[in-house]
Write an enzyme that holds these catalytic residues in place. Structure first.
Site, PDB file in Angstrom:
ATOM      1  N   SER A   1       1.442   1.283  -4.517  1.00  0.00           N
ATOM      2  CA  SER A   1       0.492   1.250  -5.628  1.00  0.00           C
ATOM      3  C   SER A   1      -0.377   2.502  -5.720  1.00  0.00           C
ATOM      4  O   SER A   1      -0.301   3.249  -6.702  1.00  0.00           O
ATOM      5  CB  SER A   1      -0.380  -0.003  -5.521  1.00  0.00           C
ATOM      6  OG  SER A   1      -1.044  -0.050  -4.264  1.00  0.00           O
TER       7      SER A   1
ATOM      8  N   VAL B   1     -10.595   1.648  -2.876  1.00  0.00           N
ATOM      9  CA  VAL B   1      -9.919   0.356  -2.780  1.00  0.00           C
ATOM     10  C   VAL B   1      -8.792   0.366  -1.750  1.00  0.00           C
ATOM     11  O   VAL B   1      -8.357   1.413  -1.296  1.00  0.00           O
ATOM     12  CB  VAL B   1      -9.373  -0.080  -4.155  1.00  0.00           C
ATOM     13  CG1 VAL B   1     -10.498  -0.176  -5.163  1.00  0.00           C
ATOM     14  CG2 VAL B   1      -8.306   0.898  -4.652  1.00  0.00           C
ATOM     15  N   GLU B   2      -8.324  -0.840  -1.399  1.00  0.00           N
ATOM     16  CA  GLU B   2      -7.256  -1.055  -0.415  1.00  0.00           C
ATOM     17  C   GLU B   2      -7.559  -0.348   0.909  1.00  0.00           C
ATOM     18  O   GLU B   2      -6.696   0.274   1.509  1.00  0.00           O
ATOM     19  CB  GLU B   2      -5.896  -0.605  -0.974  1.00  0.00           C
ATOM     20  CG  GLU B   2      -5.356  -1.543  -2.036  1.00  0.00           C
ATOM     21  CD  GLU B   2      -3.892  -1.304  -2.348  1.00  0.00           C
ATOM     22  OE1 GLU B   2      -3.207  -0.653  -1.548  1.00  0.00           O
ATOM     23  OE2 GLU B   2      -3.446  -1.763  -3.402  1.00  0.00           O
ATOM     24  N   GLY B   3      -8.771  -0.459   1.349  1.00  0.00           N
ATOM     25  CA  GLY B   3      -9.189   0.177   2.598  1.00  0.00           C
ATOM     26  C   GLY B   3      -9.865   1.497   2.296  1.00  0.00           C
ATOM     27  O   GLY B   3      -9.197   2.477   1.974  1.00  0.00           O
TER      28      GLY B   3
ATOM     29  N   ARG C   1       0.827  -1.207   0.000  1.00  0.00           N
ATOM     30  CA  ARG C   1       0.000   0.000   0.000  1.00  0.00           C
ATOM     31  C   ARG C   1       0.863   1.259   0.000  1.00  0.00           C
ATOM     32  O   ARG C   1       0.380   2.340  -0.290  1.00  0.00           O
ATOM     33  CB  ARG C   1      -0.933  -0.022   1.219  1.00  0.00           C
ATOM     34  CG  ARG C   1      -2.006   1.032   1.161  1.00  0.00           C
ATOM     35  CD  ARG C   1      -3.175   0.751   2.058  1.00  0.00           C
ATOM     36  NE  ARG C   1      -2.790   0.456   3.429  1.00  0.00           N
ATOM     37  CZ  ARG C   1      -3.655   0.162   4.400  1.00  0.00           C
ATOM     38  NH1 ARG C   1      -4.944   0.115   4.128  1.00  0.00           N
ATOM     39  NH2 ARG C   1      -3.252  -0.092   5.614  1.00  0.00           N
TER      40      ARG C   1
END
Length: 773
Positions: free
Chosen positions: A324, A443-445, A321
């Site tokens: 990206s 996304v990703e949290g 994280r």
């Protein structure tokens, strides 16, 4: 017995023991998955910011991230060529996917194996190189960027590198590096989005048939959605909760979350159709399976890693994280600010470039400063990963604040370009970015969750020098050892809180200069280090008071924890900005960007603290904290208007500062591309401005009075006819006008938006829809 030992024995008996008993009762319960999330990764500069007295020497000694010769060559050649292979408008309106040539190129040139070590056929790039590549790809097209991002982010490749068995690594990593296998990782389910640890997908340890033999394995059922690259994947990473009701692996019935690798054509695996994420044409879709039998060897790391999936994911996410989403959103920000800055010089109203108007200037300056800051965060955070860190708290800060600022930058850019931005077409360079900004936010949290629960919730425990020790003491089973550990942690904590209270009070009364902080080489920036230290002390004090007064209920006081997290975040953003300025050699033409960014961060941190005190459940304690930290009221102010002008001057003309700020942008060398046209039009505009001044002077003298052609569109022709400009000047203006008109041009379409043409091409009488994989 020495006096010191007597005092320690007394405090243990009369202070620490009663408090330990009480602490055990009030300590909020913590599940295994919560514990894994908190303990995953490492603490880094965030711990210094939470200490109340950051070690600025440490920050200065962090090496500046650099590229190797091979990494730089890849960025300058392979990445540039990959960008040239895609047309954003064609991808989003006709192909609905990357062109076959682009897919072949990124596979053959090992874009999908950047993080895979060279021994397995990958590129073995550093985290910084990975970040640089992703940033540049994101300035061109989201489908290209995401298709490269996912195999190099949280997923099968990264999990295999860190946890795979040698057999798994030797088989899969070379195939992934060469693009023979395309990976996807299935975590999110319809019933557990942000609460990913609660996934209902499950497997049961059992005997089953594999390759004609009865073997010990798992019967797994899952239903996943939002899985990027799922529609085209050949290797599916799968997260599920594994149970062993018959005790085939041991006494534990609920083994926990487990990660496995499943070939897409394994019997029972179903790859669904596609999702349609806001016209971002990267492949994304659902996958499911019902009672799919797979051998235990499918578990990443082998059977011994059964139940270790959540920790694996949290540790990898802490690093992945960091790369990206910060990289992709910085790329979007860089392209936006470069193009809109140029547009603000090219586009004129009332014979003046629109960027000269103060309303535009205010917005454009914010865009420039935020782009500078977010790039600083991207670079510093990627550098931490290359130093061997897995910065879980810092990665959450980077993810949240870079994506949020990218949203502001793109929204601001849309406001400036106006009608040009709201009409989609091949010449619109910002519309798709505007549409797709929520993808990074989600996304990703999801950002709301990240801000409300993760940044402070994890940061307060991991970054605090004593809280984790106190929690560990409570969980100690030996009463004597528990009391000794708790006593040491408790009184260390008390001393820590007292020091921060005193530091906060004195710096509040007499200013941050009283702290004596002298850091950084640029004299103009030195006061900021002391101001960050002052707010660091205030954060540590406020967090301690909040945890003491609210105890376990702080977990539910999301607004308070979010605001305290905001303070930590703003201090990290300011630190990264100062670090980048130093790493760039304290360039004078960057000073305005740094002043604006740091002043903005300090003011936001101050506002967050004041809101904590104003809304503290015990208003007397809130008032006391405000009196200690800000005895004279708020002292940090918004950036001065003079900085706006200095920033805009850099953004609206070619120059070194603009090039450094947007160094990752892919700039086509053709005016048939909207970005290429803007770059050429900016240079032509700069060359034409002295000639425009001659024409305006003739206008003031009345030379054009009575001529209908004396308007903004036709005045070049008229000036040439009346011999007010030379043939050479006329040719230059004609070229400028051609490029300007191309930049300002807004696309138009047939009444049916080309539906009839698409139907004729497909031989269909129904509306053309997104093709399925």
């Amino acid at each position: 017995m020495p006096l010191s030992q007597q005092i320690k024995a007394f405090r243990k008996r009369h202070i620490s023991r009663p408090l330990l008993s009480k602490f055990k009762k009030v300590l909020p319960s913590m599940s295994d998955t919560e514990r894994d999330a908190i303990e995953a990764g490492t603490v880094w500069w965030d711990a210094q910011l939470f200490s109340g007295k950051p070690d600025w020497t440490m920050l200065q000694q962090f090496p500046k991230p650099t590229l190797t010769a091979a990494e730089q060559s890849f960025l300058d050649h392979e990445v540039v060529h990959a960008c040239s292979l895609v047309d954003d408008w064609k991808i989003t309106t006709e192909d609905f996917d990357l062109p076959a040539e682009a897919w072949h190129y990124i596979k053959s040139k090992r874009f999908l194996g950047m993080i895979i070590p060279e021994q397995y056929g990958g590129l073995g790039f550093s985290a910084f190189a990975h970040s640089e590549v992703m940033t540049r790809l994101s300035t061109r097209n989201s489908a290209l960027a995401v298709s490269v991002m996912v195999p190099n982010s949280l997923g099968p490749g990264e999990l295999l590198v860190h946890y795979g068995t040698e057999e798994q690594k030797n088989h899969y990593l070379p195939r992934l590096a060469r693009g023979e296998d395309i990976p996807a990782f299935a975590l999110t389910s319809p019933w557990a989005g942000s609460d990913a640890a609660a996934i209902p997908d499950s497997g049961v340890v059992c005997m089953g048939e594999w390759n004609g033999q009865q073997v010990l394995g798992m019967s797994v059922s899952w239903n996943k959605r939002y899985i990027t690259l799922a529609p085209v994947c050949t290797l599916l990473g799968l997260a599920f909760r594994l149970f062993d009701p018959d005790g085939l692996l041991g006494d534990k019935k609920d083994l926990g979350i487990t990660c496995a690798l499943v070939p897409h054509d394994h019997p029972g695996v179903q790859i669904g159709r596609r999702h349609f994420p806001l016209n971002a044409m990267f492949m994304n879709g659902p996958t499911e399976g019902k009672n799919v039998f797979m051998p235990l060897d499918f578990i990443i790391g082998g059977p011994q890693m059964a139940g270790q999936g959540w920790r694996m994911l949290m540790e990898c996410l802490a690093a992945g994280r960091s790369i990206s989403l910060p990289s992709s959103n910085v790329g979007m920000a860089q392209m936006t600010v470069r193009a809109v800055g140029a547009y603000s010089r090219i586009r004129k109203q009332f014979n003046l470039s629109i960027g000269k108007f103060e309303g535009i200037e205010e917005v454009l300056a914010r865009m420039g400063a935020y782009t500078y800051m977010t790039n600083a965060v991207r670079v510093m955070t990627a550098g931490a990963v290359d130093l061997g860190e897995k910065p879980s708290v810092v990665s959450s800060i980077a993810k949240y604040h870079v994506t949020e600022r990218a949203r502001v930058i793109v929204n601001d850019g849309m406001d400036i370009i106006g009608g040009k931005g709201i009409c989609l077409g091949p010449s619109n360079f910002l519309g798709r970015a505007y549409q797709q900004i929520p993808v990074g936010i989600t996304v990703e949290g999801a950002n709301i969750l990240t801000r409300s629960l993760i940044i402070f919730g994890q940061g307060a425990i991991r970054c605090h020098p004593y809280v984790l020790k106190e929690m560990a003491a409570v969980q100690e089973t030996d009463p004597t050892i528990a009391l000794a550990k708790f006593d040491d942690a408790l009184f260390g904590h008390i001393g820590f809180a007292c020091k921060n209270g005193v530091r906060s009070l004195f710096s509040g009364l007499f200013g941050s200069a009283v702290l004596g902080v002298k850091a950084g080489t640029a004299l103009a920036m030195r006061p900021y280090y002391g101001q960050i230290t002052r707010l660091s002390s205030a954060l540590a004090l406020s967090a301690d008071v909040a945890m003491l007064v609210l105890g376990g209920s702080l977990k539910k006081r999301e607004k308070i924890s979010a605001r305290l997290g905001d303070v930590l975040s703003q201090l990290y953003l300011a630190s990264a900005t100062l670090k980048q300025f130093e790493d760039h050699g304290a360039q004078a033409d960057e000073a305005a960007f740094v002043h604006w960014s740091v002043q903005d961060a300090l003011e936001k941190a101050q506002a967050a603290l004041l809101n904590v005190y104003r809304n503290f459940p015990n208003r007397w304690i809130g008032a006391a904290l405000r009196l200690i930290v800000f005895p004279w009221g708020g002292v940090f102010r918004r950036p001065n208007d003079r900085l706006d002008r200095a920033i805009c001057e850099q953004l609206m003309q070619p120059g070194a500062a603009r090039d450094r700020l947007t160094a990752n942008c892919y700039i086509p060398d053709s005016d048939q591309d909207p970005i290429g046209a803007i770059e050429k039009a900016l240079r032509a505009t700069m060359r034409a401005e002295p000639i425009d001044a001659k024409i305006r002077d003739a206008e003031k003298r009345g030379v054009f009075d009575g001529h209908p052609a004396g308007n903004v569109r036709d005045i070049t022709e008229l000036a040439h006819q009346l011999n007010q400009i030379s043939d050479e000047e006329y040719a230059l203006l004609r070229e400028r006008d051609r490029l300007r008109d191309k930049v300002i041009h807004v696309d138009d379409f047939p009444f049916d938006l080309g539906l009839a043409r698409m139907q004729a091409a497909t031989g269909s009488s129904t509306p053309h829809t997104t093709k399925e994989s």
